[in-house]
Design an enzyme around this catalytic site. Structure first.
Site, PDB file in Angstrom:
ATOM      1  N   ARG A 174      -0.882  -4.453  -1.416  1.00 57.62           N
ATOM      2  CA  ARG A 174       0.203  -3.958  -0.557  1.00 57.62           C
ATOM      3  C   ARG A 174       0.779  -5.054   0.338  1.00 57.62           C
ATOM      4  O   ARG A 174       1.934  -4.969   0.756  1.00 57.62           O
ATOM      5  CB  ARG A 174      -0.262  -2.754   0.257  1.00 57.62           C
ATOM      6  CG  ARG A 174      -0.709  -1.599  -0.624  1.00 57.62           C
ATOM      7  CD  ARG A 174      -0.578  -0.251   0.030  1.00 57.62           C
ATOM      8  NE  ARG A 174      -1.194   0.775  -0.793  1.00 57.62           N
ATOM      9  CZ  ARG A 174      -0.634   1.335  -1.862  1.00 57.62           C
ATOM     10  NH1 ARG A 174       0.569   0.952  -2.244  1.00 57.62           N
ATOM     11  NH2 ARG A 174      -1.275   2.255  -2.565  1.00 57.62           N
ATOM     12  N   ASP A 210      -0.912   4.189   4.142  1.00 56.43           N
ATOM     13  CA  ASP A 210      -0.538   3.182   3.143  1.00 56.43           C
ATOM     14  C   ASP A 210       0.917   2.737   3.284  1.00 56.43           C
ATOM     15  O   ASP A 210       1.325   1.758   2.646  1.00 56.43           O
ATOM     16  CB  ASP A 210      -0.773   3.708   1.726  1.00 56.43           C
ATOM     17  CG  ASP A 210      -2.237   3.657   1.319  1.00 56.43           C
ATOM     18  OD1 ASP A 210      -3.017   2.955   1.997  1.00 56.43           O
ATOM     19  OD2 ASP A 210      -2.608   4.324   0.335  1.00 56.43           O
ATOM     20  N   ARG A 213      -5.935  -4.859   7.299  1.00 59.18           N
ATOM     21  CA  ARG A 213      -4.485  -4.898   7.143  1.00 59.18           C
ATOM     22  C   ARG A 213      -3.741  -5.125   8.457  1.00 59.18           C
ATOM     23  O   ARG A 213      -2.656  -5.713   8.466  1.00 59.18           O
ATOM     24  CB  ARG A 213      -3.991  -3.617   6.464  1.00 59.18           C
ATOM     25  CG  ARG A 213      -4.321  -3.573   4.989  1.00 59.18           C
ATOM     26  CD  ARG A 213      -3.873  -2.301   4.306  1.00 59.18           C
ATOM     27  NE  ARG A 213      -4.036  -2.432   2.850  1.00 59.18           N
ATOM     28  CZ  ARG A 213      -3.927  -1.417   2.002  1.00 59.18           C
ATOM     29  NH1 ARG A 213      -3.657  -0.196   2.451  1.00 59.18           N
ATOM     30  NH2 ARG A 213      -4.075  -1.629   0.707  1.00 59.18           N
ATOM     31  N   GLN A 253     -11.067   9.791   1.600  1.00 55.17           N
ATOM     32  CA  GLN A 253     -11.616   9.636   0.247  1.00 55.17           C
ATOM     33  C   GLN A 253     -13.066  10.096   0.160  1.00 55.17           C
ATOM     34  O   GLN A 253     -13.513  10.525  -0.902  1.00 55.17           O
ATOM     35  CB  GLN A 253     -11.485   8.189  -0.215  1.00 55.17           C
ATOM     36  CG  GLN A 253     -10.052   7.797  -0.547  1.00 55.17           C
ATOM     37  CD  GLN A 253      -9.951   6.391  -1.090  1.00 55.17           C
ATOM     38  OE1 GLN A 253     -10.952   5.726  -1.354  1.00 55.17           O
ATOM     39  NE2 GLN A 253      -8.736   5.917  -1.259  1.00 55.17           N
TER      40      GLN A 253
END
Length: 413
Positions: free
Chosen positions: A366, A292, A323, A146
């Site tokens: 998520r 992701d 995560r 990003q």
């Protein structure tokens, strides 16, 4: 809000209309801010996209992106290159723990005026927009794509365009390719070769209408449902076999887990069905280009009783939550044996699921959506279920269409 999930009555085939890709929508909004004659159809309805839209309306003042990491990165670059802008760019407490120094260093090297208001390398930021005359910049490419896309998106508004040299191994490369493709689609001269991205300056473009493809990341949760089912069939609209989104790799990944994808060119939909029930004992994937998908794939494998090793996950520690740690904690509650390190997760083969577990989401959309398909295997509850609005506001409603029993309960603050 808490979601109470279990098995329900399953239709023969459910049709789900997934909204526009958050990744495409956010890139196109930055381009539309530069070229007003871009028309965008099927824009994402996610919190992240709404936050970005609101932020782009501000010229002077404070912009709070809350949990939206893409908005933080893209707006940092956009405001830095917008002459006359004076912005305080901030976010949630978690956002203020997510690094942005690589991007700020690159922009300041181009001549930007960005200062840290609290901790070096982290938001909040004070940005004074300037005309950035320099053309060349080098960026570390192994932390977050990003940062690179943020620079690419402002390149047309720079007087001399931009040449970005990528240092180190490039991760999430499909997202860079997506940005490049969208730039070319609106008429910008751009190329990516030998770790160098070159983009020309552009004053105006021809009027163009762009229809955003549905979100492949959101589709992953329905792939997981079909994989965990006996014979569930689901049709998803609107998807393309030649998608710009890296997460379109779902069709090949989930083929290994027994899911067949049929691309229906007559209406741009995909039909998912459970075909191969002879599954492997283990699955090993490098998800460098599709991080992701890690949570969804990990939960699917555990639910199927398949051991898995997922690598290339170095970016997961700087997402909405860490995560990898969150996956380890929640899967362990369900009976899994999980090992993580800085860039991978390994889950042992297991045939037992602890019932009625309460899954924590850690303010991560998520986490909620990845664990929801396990309701096919065991009843479970998901705390802070409203967090899905970050990327997929209609998730729980769409989940019910597939036959999952889903009761949403308000919880006291």
């Amino acid at each position: 809000m808490k979601a109470i999930l279990g098995r329900g009555k399953f239709p023969k085939n459910s049709i789900i209309n997934i909204g526009g890709s958050k990744s495409e929508s956010n890139r196109l909004l930055i381009l539309k801010a530069q070229f007003q004659n871009i028309t965008i159809k099927n824009l994402s309805e996610s919190d992240d996209t709404n936050v970005l839209q609101q932020g782009l309306k501000t010229v002077n003042g404070t912009v709070n992106v809350h949990h939206a990491g893409t908005a933080m990165r893209f707006l940092t670059a956009y405001f830095a290159a917008k002459e006359g802008a004076e912005i305080i760019l901030t976010g949630s407490s978690r956002m203020q723990e997510r690094p942005i120094g690589v991007l700020v260093d690159a922009l300041n090297n181009l001549g930007a005026d960005i200062q840290y208001l609290q901790n070096e390398g982290y938001p909040p930021l004070k940005i004074k927009g300037k005309k950035l005359q320099k053309r060349n910049v080098a960026v570390q490419a192994d932390i977050s794509s990003q940062y690179i896309s943020a620079l690419m998106l402002i390149a047309p508004m720079l007087p001399n365009g931009l040449e970005i040299t990528l240092k180190g191994k490039t991760i999430s490369k499909p997202y860079i390719e997506m940005t490049l493709s969208l730039l070319k689609q609106i008429g910008v001269q751009a190329n990516f070769h030998n770790n160098i991205v070159s983009i020309s300056s552009l004053d105006k473009i021809e009027a163009i209408e762009i229809i955003v493809e549905s979100d492949w990341s959101a589709a992953s949760y329905f792939y997981s449902l079909v994989a965990l089912s006996e014979d569930l069939e689901i049709t998803l609209t609107s998807f393309s076999e030649d998608s710009l989104q890296g997460d379109a790799a779902l069709s090949s990944i989930y083929k290994k887990l027994g899911v067949q994808t049929v691309f229906n060119t007559f209406d741009n939909s995909i039909s998912l069905s459970k075909k191969n029930k002879q599954l492997p004992d283990s699955l090993k994937l490098n998800l460098t280009n599709t991080p992701d998908l890690a949570q969804t794939v990990a939960v699917t494998c555990f639910g199927l009783g398949i051991a898995c090793e997922l690598t290339g996950l170095q970016t997961l520690k700087i997402k909405e939550t860490d995560r990898l740690s969150a996956l380890q904690i929640e899967l362990t509650k369900l009976g899994a044996v999980v090992h993580i390190d800085c860039a991978s997760i390994r889950i042992r083969k297991s045939t037992q699921l602890v019932p009625n577990v309460i899954i924590e989401t850690y303010q991560d959309h998520r986490m909620a959506m990845a664990f929801a398909p396990l309701a096919l295997k065991t009843p479970l509850r998901i705390n802070n279920a409203g967090v899905v609005s970050k990327s997929y506001p209609n998730f729980w409603k769409d989940l019910k269409k597939t036959g999952i029993s889903c009761e949403l309960l308000k919880t006291t603050p």
